[in-house]
Write a protein that holds these residues in place. Structure first.
Motif, mmCIF file in Angstrom:
data_model
loop_
_atom_site.group_PDB
_atom_site.id
_atom_site.type_symbol
_atom_site.label_atom_id
_atom_site.label_comp_id
_atom_site.label_asym_id
_atom_site.label_seq_id
_atom_site.Cartn_x
_atom_site.Cartn_y
_atom_site.Cartn_z
ATOM 1 N N GLU A 85 0.839 -1.194 0.000
ATOM 2 C CA GLU A 85 0.000 0.000 0.000
ATOM 3 C C GLU A 85 0.878 1.250 0.000
ATOM 4 O O GLU A 85 1.852 1.335 0.751
ATOM 5 N N GLY A 86 0.534 2.190 -0.849
ATOM 6 C CA GLY A 86 1.296 3.434 -0.923
ATOM 7 C C GLY A 86 2.519 3.365 -1.809
ATOM 8 O O GLY A 86 3.206 4.371 -2.000
ATOM 9 N N ALA A 87 2.813 2.198 -2.377
ATOM 10 C CA ALA A 87 3.976 2.067 -3.259
ATOM 11 C C ALA A 87 3.670 2.701 -4.615
ATOM 12 O O ALA A 87 2.744 2.272 -5.303
ATOM 13 N N GLU A 88 4.437 3.707 -4.966
ATOM 14 C CA GLU A 88 4.212 4.394 -6.239
ATOM 15 C C GLU A 88 5.486 4.523 -7.066
ATOM 16 O O GLU A 88 5.465 5.115 -8.142
ATOM 17 N N SER A 89 6.607 4.001 -6.570
ATOM 18 C CA SER A 89 7.844 4.034 -7.344
ATOM 19 C C SER A 89 8.656 2.793 -7.027
ATOM 20 O O SER A 89 8.394 2.079 -6.046
ATOM 21 N N THR A 90 9.666 2.537 -7.842
ATOM 22 C CA THR A 90 10.536 1.384 -7.599
ATOM 23 C C THR A 90 11.278 1.514 -6.280
ATOM 24 O O THR A 90 11.712 0.511 -5.714
ATOM 25 N N ALA A 91 11.429 2.744 -5.775
ATOM 26 C CA ALA A 91 12.094 2.949 -4.485
ATOM 27 C C ALA A 91 11.235 2.445 -3.326
ATOM 28 O O ALA A 91 11.744 2.263 -2.217
ATOM 29 N N ASP A 92 9.943 2.200 -3.576
ATOM 30 C CA ASP A 92 9.016 1.775 -2.516
ATOM 31 C C ASP A 92 8.848 0.273 -2.433
ATOM 32 O O ASP A 92 8.121 -0.216 -1.551
ATOM 33 N N VAL A 93 9.460 -0.481 -3.349
ATOM 34 C CA VAL A 93 9.232 -1.928 -3.389
ATOM 35 C C VAL A 93 10.555 -2.668 -3.526
ATOM 36 O O VAL A 93 11.521 -2.129 -4.080
ATOM 37 N N PRO A 94 10.627 -3.910 -3.037
ATOM 38 C CA PRO A 94 11.815 -4.728 -3.292
ATOM 39 C C PRO A 94 11.880 -5.096 -4.771
ATOM 40 O O PRO A 94 10.863 -5.067 -5.472
ATOM 41 N N PRO A 95 13.075 -5.451 -5.267
ATOM 42 C CA PRO A 95 13.227 -5.732 -6.706
ATOM 43 C C PRO A 95 12.226 -6.737 -7.254
ATOM 44 O O PRO A 95 11.744 -6.602 -8.388
ATOM 45 N N GLU A 96 11.888 -7.758 -6.455
ATOM 46 C CA GLU A 96 10.999 -8.814 -6.970
ATOM 47 C C GLU A 96 9.566 -8.345 -7.154
ATOM 48 O O GLU A 96 8.750 -9.060 -7.760
ATOM 49 N N LYS A 97 9.218 -7.166 -6.662
ATOM 50 C CA LYS A 97 7.853 -6.666 -6.822
ATOM 51 C C LYS A 97 7.737 -5.521 -7.823
ATOM 52 O O LYS A 97 6.655 -4.962 -7.999
ATOM 53 N N VAL A 98 8.831 -5.201 -8.484
ATOM 54 C CA VAL A 98 8.782 -4.130 -9.482
ATOM 55 C C VAL A 98 7.820 -4.498 -10.617
ATOM 56 O O VAL A 98 7.124 -3.637 -11.164
ATOM 57 N N GLU A 99 7.758 -5.788 -10.958
ATOM 58 C CA GLU A 99 6.851 -6.185 -12.039
ATOM 59 C C GLU A 99 5.392 -5.943 -11.655
ATOM 60 O O GLU A 99 4.549 -5.677 -12.520
ATOM 61 N N LEU A 100 5.076 -6.011 -10.361
ATOM 62 C CA LEU A 100 3.721 -5.686 -9.921
ATOM 63 C C LEU A 100 3.459 -4.184 -10.051
ATOM 64 O O LEU A 100 2.331 -3.767 -10.330
#
Length: 486
Positions: A85-100
């Motif tokens: 929740e609240g993830a709006e950039s690649t800086a907000d997620v681990p690498p494995e969730k960038v595809e999401l």
């Protein structure tokens, strides 16, 4: 007075309304914003499209440019299962969730279509009557990133041309090539990316190491978004009239000249979009005071970006390597993959052992200001293009530790130009303290380092022609103006 009025009317008549829409990574959004500011300074109106949280984090638009020439339009990012929740950039997620995050990004197609439709009728609704200039006119261009291949068909519905702005190098554009080149010479396995593609004339060193090639090959396969990264890029390339890239012939020479023929459409450099001067202010961080106390060109600045997949082992080996090298260093240490406090991953007693000779900073570091400091003599970098561009500006030789995307190609290109050396890695991508120490010594302490420093200063002198860098943007603006009338 009449001449002044006519000049103002002529400028307004040639003003464009340009919509820019980058991918949700700060390594993309920041160059898009820099390009937007430069176009705005030439009198064009630029609408920068992103999401609410990213818009807030990008910083304040300079007063001279806002709100008359640059505005930010926010589109709400849709929720996607398993995306934090609240993830709006690649800086907000681990690498494995960038595809999401890419899957969520695709959910912006409908909101963007509604925004563009509204922007295209605004001039009629507001009684523009053919008047040009400002946000009330129909957009003349949409400038997109690699990830939003759904934008060109939307823009086509409104007869608005698209341009692709590649924040990557000319080398990366050349290595990927157009879809037709790939169809003629398919590449699917890591081995296929460990030598230059056949459409790049020999001799060439454009190739990935094995561990990099594994990562690149994965970009050619569909991910959780249902589309591969390369297919996204090809969709954009095929739907755009113009390709813009962040580089220039002074840095990449013959590769820049190869691109027009390779892509069979205009490919235009935007220049390096060099960052502004570090500037002076009353806020002097302790680390800058520490640099003030060090001898000239004696410190290695270490920074591996915000998204390098750095493991706990990587942090430890890098730390021990810096210690073994014996050079002074300032290390901007970010949180590694897998979470945890970055400082806790250092060897026990490390900061006390290197005190006086090395500083490890886990908070914010003013990178441009550090690179510009007289005490800094080299940059140990992941070779992200943004960081590499900043180092070139200040004439610093490089100790290179690339990880992902086109970083390996950048490292090979910088090594070919005699600007530094790579840290040795095994085939699986692992590196050790001895390799780090050897690379740092070659650049900082051995005779070879003087050659690297000389070459870096020579390139710096070429790039210090600010007028030439601005001319690239001038030529781009003229190209956009001509194509908008065709």
């Amino acid at each position: 007075m009449a001449a002044t009025i006519k000049a103002a009317e002529a400028a307004a008549a040639s003003a464009l309304h340009i919509v820019v829409f980058p991918w949700l990574a700060f390594g993309h959004m920041i160059p898009f914003l820099e390009l937007s500011k430069r176009l705005a300074r030439r009198g064009h109106a630029v609408t920068f499209v992103s999401t609410p949280r990213n818009a807030a984090r990008l910083g304040v638009i300079p007063p001279a440019l806002s709100p008359a020439h640059v505005r930010v339009v926010s589109l709400d990012l849709p929720a996607v299962d398993s995306l934090p929740e609240g993830a709006e950039s690649t800086a907000d997620v681990p690498p494995e969730k960038v595809e999401l995050l890419k899957k969520a990004f695709d959910g912006l197609a409908a909101p963007f279509a509604a925004f563009l439709a509204d922007a295209c009728v605004a001039e009629v609704r507001e009684g523009g009557g053919g008047r040009r200039g400002g946000f009330g006119q129909k957009p003349d261009w949409v400038v997109v990133d690699f990830a939003n291949g759904w934008v060109p068909p939307i823009a086509d519905m409104h007869q608005v041309p698209c341009a692709f702005f590649s924040i990557f190098t000319a080398a990366a554009l050349a290595f990927v090539g157009p879809k037709a080149a790939h169809d003629a010479h398919p590449r699917t396995e890591p081995e296929d990316f460990m030598s230059p593609p056949p459409w790049i004339p020999p001799p060439s060193t454009l190739a990935f190491r094995r561990h990099e090639a594994v990562w690149i090959a994965a970009a050619y396969r569909p991910n959780a978004s249902g589309v591969s990264d390369i297919d996204r890029m090809w969709q954009v390339l095929e739907g755009c009239r113009l390709i813009i890239y962040r580089s220039c012939p002074e840095v990449e020479g013959h590769l820049c000249h190869l691109l027009d023929d390779l892509y069979n459409k205009p490919v235009v450099p935007a220049g390096l979009l060099l960052p502004p001067d570090a500037g002076d202010d009353d806020d002097i961080p302790d680390l800058i005071r520490w640099l003030d106390e060090q001898p000239a060109r004696s410190v290695v600045y270490v920074a591996l970006g915000t998204e390098a997949p750095l493991t706990a082992t990587d942090v430890r080996e890098l730390a021990l390597g810096l210690d073994l090298a014996g050079a002074r260093f300032l290390w901007a240490l970010r949180k590694p993959s897998g979470g945890g406090n970055a400082g806790e991953l250092l060897p026990e007693g490390y900061e006390e052992r290197v005190a006086g000779r090395g500083v490890v900073e886990t908070g914010w570091v003013p990178q441009v200001r550090v690179l510009a400091h007289a005490a800094v003599g080299a940059f140990l970098t992941h070779c992200g293009w943004g960081s590499t561009v900043e180092s070139l500006r200040f004439g610093l030789p490089l100790v290179m530790l690339p990880f992902i995307t086109d970083q390996g190609l950048i490292a090979r290109a910088m090594a070919d130009r005699g600007l530094g050396v790579e840290v040795a890695r095994d085939d699986d991508g692992s590196f050790g303290r001895d390799g780090v120490a050897a690379a740092v010594r070659r650049v900082m302490a051995e005779e070879e380092g003087k050659v690297f420093a000389h070459n870096a200063r020579e390139l710096q002198e070429e790039l210090e022609d600010g007028a030439r860098q601005e001319q690239y943007v001038d030529e781009l603006a003229k190209r956009l103006r001509r194509r908008s009338l065709s």
